[in-house]
Design an enzyme around this catalytic site. Structure first.
Site, PDB file in Angstrom:
ATOM      1  N   GLY A 243       0.776  -1.238   0.000  1.00 52.77           N
ATOM      2  CA  GLY A 243       0.000   0.000   0.000  1.00 52.77           C
ATOM      3  C   GLY A 243       0.803   1.283   0.000  1.00 52.77           C
ATOM      4  O   GLY A 243       0.223   2.372   0.085  1.00 52.77           O
ATOM      5  N   PRO A 286       4.582  -5.037  -0.874  1.00 53.37           N
ATOM      6  CA  PRO A 286       4.378  -3.900  -1.775  1.00 53.37           C
ATOM      7  C   PRO A 286       4.277  -4.339  -3.243  1.00 53.37           C
ATOM      8  O   PRO A 286       4.973  -5.268  -3.664  1.00 53.37           O
ATOM      9  CB  PRO A 286       5.643  -3.059  -1.564  1.00 53.37           C
ATOM     10  N   GLY A 287       3.411  -3.705  -3.977  1.00 50.50           N
ATOM     11  CA  GLY A 287       3.308  -3.959  -5.410  1.00 50.50           C
ATOM     12  C   GLY A 287       3.630  -2.686  -6.163  1.00 50.50           C
ATOM     13  O   GLY A 287       4.689  -2.525  -6.763  1.00 50.50           O
ATOM     14  N   ARG A 325      -7.057   3.265 -14.912  1.00 50.73           N
ATOM     15  CA  ARG A 325      -7.061   3.941 -13.608  1.00 50.73           C
ATOM     16  C   ARG A 325      -7.769   5.311 -13.632  1.00 50.73           C
ATOM     17  O   ARG A 325      -8.525   5.610 -12.699  1.00 50.73           O
ATOM     18  CB  ARG A 325      -5.644   4.039 -13.046  1.00 50.73           C
ATOM     19  N   TYR A 329     -10.760   5.156 -11.055  1.00 50.87           N
ATOM     20  CA  TYR A 329     -10.504   5.793  -9.753  1.00 50.87           C
ATOM     21  C   TYR A 329     -10.310   7.312  -9.854  1.00 50.87           C
ATOM     22  O   TYR A 329      -9.759   7.915  -8.936  1.00 50.87           O
ATOM     23  CB  TYR A 329      -9.222   5.243  -9.102  1.00 50.87           C
ATOM     24  N   CYS A 356     -14.905   3.600 -26.925  1.00 48.29           N
ATOM     25  CA  CYS A 356     -16.232   4.203 -27.031  1.00 48.29           C
ATOM     26  C   CYS A 356     -16.832   4.340 -25.643  1.00 48.29           C
ATOM     27  O   CYS A 356     -17.690   3.553 -25.228  1.00 48.29           O
ATOM     28  CB  CYS A 356     -17.119   3.337 -27.910  1.00 48.29           C
ATOM     29  N   GLU A 357     -16.337   5.329 -24.931  1.00 46.39           N
ATOM     30  CA  GLU A 357     -16.695   5.494 -23.523  1.00 46.39           C
ATOM     31  C   GLU A 357     -16.296   6.923 -23.141  1.00 46.39           C
ATOM     32  O   GLU A 357     -15.136   7.300 -23.289  1.00 46.39           O
ATOM     33  CB  GLU A 357     -15.840   4.497 -22.715  1.00 46.39           C
ATOM     34  N   TYR A 385      -0.395  -1.604 -12.333  1.00 40.49           N
ATOM     35  CA  TYR A 385      -1.836  -1.613 -12.599  1.00 40.49           C
ATOM     36  C   TYR A 385      -2.194  -0.943 -13.931  1.00 40.49           C
ATOM     37  O   TYR A 385      -3.282  -0.394 -14.085  1.00 40.49           O
ATOM     38  CB  TYR A 385      -2.613  -0.968 -11.429  1.00 40.49           C
TER      39      TYR A 385
HETATM   40  N1  LLP Z   1      -1.305  -7.281  -0.622  1.00 41.07           N
HETATM   41  C1  LLP Z   1      -2.616  -7.455  -0.831  1.00 41.07           C
HETATM   42  C2  LLP Z   1      -3.323  -8.513  -0.104  1.00 41.07           C
HETATM   43  C3  LLP Z   1      -3.296  -6.625  -1.727  1.00 41.07           C
HETATM   44  O1  LLP Z   1      -4.602  -6.792  -1.915  1.00 41.07           O
HETATM   45  C4  LLP Z   1      -2.591  -5.619  -2.425  1.00 41.07           C
HETATM   46  C5  LLP Z   1      -3.271  -4.752  -3.383  1.00 41.07           C
HETATM   47  C6  LLP Z   1      -1.215  -5.495  -2.206  1.00 41.07           C
HETATM   48  C7  LLP Z   1      -0.610  -6.337  -1.271  1.00 41.07           C
HETATM   49  C8  LLP Z   1      -0.359  -4.499  -2.914  1.00 41.07           C
HETATM   50  O2  LLP Z   1      -0.752  -3.183  -2.725  1.00 41.07           O
HETATM   51  P1  LLP Z   1       0.161  -2.003  -3.336  1.00 41.07           P
HETATM   52  O3  LLP Z   1       1.488  -2.019  -2.642  1.00 41.07           O
HETATM   53  O4  LLP Z   1       0.315  -2.262  -4.798  1.00 41.07           O
HETATM   54  O5  LLP Z   1      -0.625  -0.765  -3.073  1.00 41.07           O
HETATM   55  N2  LLP Z   1      -5.870  -1.596  -9.030  1.00 41.07           N
HETATM   56  C9  LLP Z   1      -5.698  -0.629  -7.978  1.00 41.07           C
HETATM   57  C10 LLP Z   1      -4.928  -1.185  -6.817  1.00 41.07           C
HETATM   58  C11 LLP Z   1      -5.568  -2.387  -6.195  1.00 41.07           C
HETATM   59  C12 LLP Z   1      -4.720  -2.967  -5.122  1.00 41.07           C
HETATM   60  C13 LLP Z   1      -5.280  -4.228  -4.638  1.00 41.07           C
HETATM   61  N3  LLP Z   1      -4.499  -4.887  -3.670  1.00 41.07           N
HETATM   62  C14 LLP Z   1      -5.017   0.612  -8.518  1.00 41.07           C
HETATM   63  O6  LLP Z   1      -4.715   0.641  -9.716  1.00 41.07           O
HETATM   64  O7  LLP Z   1      -4.834   1.592  -7.804  1.00 41.07           O
END
Ligand code: LLP
Length: 432
Positions: A243, A286-287, A325, A329, A356-357, A385
């Protein structure tokens, strides 16, 4: 330097993006290997090497491809997957099973069996039914599984409501209620085919304030204490989720990892000392922060529509199909004309997609030099993402991904062909 401006062009990790657009076509995702490595090294320095008994599992939903997973393994990180498809990609990349964590709020029996067969390091149980399913599969296969329970820590984060997950009213995680949680924990402790590791939470995404991570960690630590007191079990591991926010526009604050992790570790250590608990292993997931800013997208400007006194639209050859995104969002992005990178900003345009949106607007009201058909628009911070959420809406092809490093470029995902778009379609005899 990942981003450079030279000869009026935008360069990304040593590659001229205008040349990349010419060579590989647009839309194109461009990912800097150096930037990904830098993020992994930052996590090494500020977490993995700084603290004992900690791990980082890259949340691969942000960008899950064979090449990315190879980089993640090489840089010494573990991996989080959330579906059979992500796990399959990890298996094809030969990602070490014991370094994989399997999340997801509705894993199918087939997905669980696949994970147990491969021998993933952790299954993060997200609901109370799942534990019995895992037990049954393990019994049938004569295998064991290491599990964690994902809880909803009941903290409200300040981010877009579509990406917050820690509040009580959430589809994710097991409610904090002891009457629900403790019986399943006891079940996991007692089950011979299960090794119960601990507690997991993920409270939301794109966060720039550490207080909610700290509040949730306190909830998890209290659980560790109560599990010790009531079930006489030493929790072995806590997973504090991901996150950590990134910079999309100049209004975003990118906090260093230490801003989140140092106070989290301090809280964890001091809580455990005070309550005479063995400090569990700490995992983070982290992603976005690993890959978002490493990536840019390149599009070619097509039609331009000027509504004097109202707005000027410049349309790109992609849009919500390669970056949903903004539409989903209201996410904001910044970008530049990659082929006019040193020219004076002279007009305000809205970069619109070709789907088309009406919500298919990539960037609203952005300052650019005089814009013309054929210009290359580069959007920053699309590494997370973007490709991961790409779709074939309007039967637009999913773009290629090019990995760049020190002026070298390699295609890591080929552009989809029209044949690939319809490859699973069949015409029944009655319509032939
Ligand atoms: N761990 C779990 C269990 C999660 O559900 C997520 C993200 C992460 C880790 C990684 O979170 P990050 O570090 O990437 O914030 N599609 C959305 C984000 C959805 C995130 C869902 N879960 C966007 O584009 O903002």
């Amino acid at each position: 330097m990942i981003k450079e401006i030279k000869n009026n062009h935008l360069y990304w990790d040593g590659c001229d993006t205008v040349e990349l657009a010419k060579t590989y076509g647009t839309p194109l995702y461009v990912l800097s290997e150096t930037a990904v490595i830098n993020e992994c090294q930052a996590l090494q320095a500020s977490f993995i090497q700084k603290y004992e008994n900690v791990r980082v599992a890259y949340a691969s939903k942000a960008f899950n491809t064979l090449a990315m997973l190879k980089m993640i393994e090489r840089e010494g990180l573990c991996l989080d997957v959330v579906s059979g498809g992500e796990l399959y990609t990890a298996m094809q990349a030969n990602f070490p099973a014991e370094h994989i964590e399997f999340n997801g709020n509705n894993k199918s029996l087939e997905e669980l069996a696949m994970a147990i067969d491969y021998g993933v390091g952790r299954i993060i149980v997200d609901g109370i039914q799942e534990i019995s399913w895992i037990q049954e599969i393990c019994r049938q296969k004569g295998k064991t599984a290491n599990i964690m329970f994902r809880i909803t820590p009941e903290v409200n984060v300040s981010t877009h409501e579509f990406i917050s997950t820690g509040q009580k009213d959430s589809k994710f995680g097991i409610p904090l209620d002891e009457a629900i949680l403790f019986p399943v924990i006891q079940q996991a402790i007692d089950a011979p085919e299960i090794d119960f590791y601990g507690i997991h939470f993920h409270i939301g995404s794109q966060l720039d304030d550490n207080s909610t991570h700290l509040a949730a960690a306190k909830v998890a630590l209290d659980l560790v204490k109560r599990i010790k007191e009531q079930l006489d079990y030493d929790v072995k591991e806590l997973n504090y989720g991901g996150g950590f926010g990134v910079t999309y526009t100049k209004d975003d604050i990118r906090q260093p990892y230490s801003y989140f992790l140092d106070p989290l570790m301090e809280l964890t250590e001091s809580y455990c000392q005070e309550h005479h608990l063995a400090r569990p292993a700490i995992v983070i997931e982290p992603g976005r922060s690993i890959v978002a800013e490493a990536g840019i997208s390149l599009h070619t400007i097509g039609t331009i529509k000027d509504l004097p006194g109202i707005r000027k639209y410049a349309a790109i050859d992609g849009g919500m199909t390669d970056n949903i995104r903004p539409g989903l969002y209201q996410a904001k992005y910044e970008g530049i004309l990659a082929n006019k990178a040193e020219e004076t900003l002279s007009e305000t345009v809205t970069i619109s997609g070709k789907a088309c949106e009406s919500t298919d607007i990539l960037v609203k009201d952005i300052q650019v030099p005089t814009i013309e058909t054929g210009d290359i628009f580069a959007t920053f911070a699309t590494g997370a993402y973007g490709y991961a959420m790409a779709s074939n809406y309007n039967k637009l092809a999913i773009p290629a991904v090019v990995l760049v490093k020190d002026g070298q470029a390699d295609v890591i995902v080929e552009r989809q062909s029209y044949d690939q778009i319809i490859q699973n379609e069949r015409i029944p005899d009655s319509l032939k």
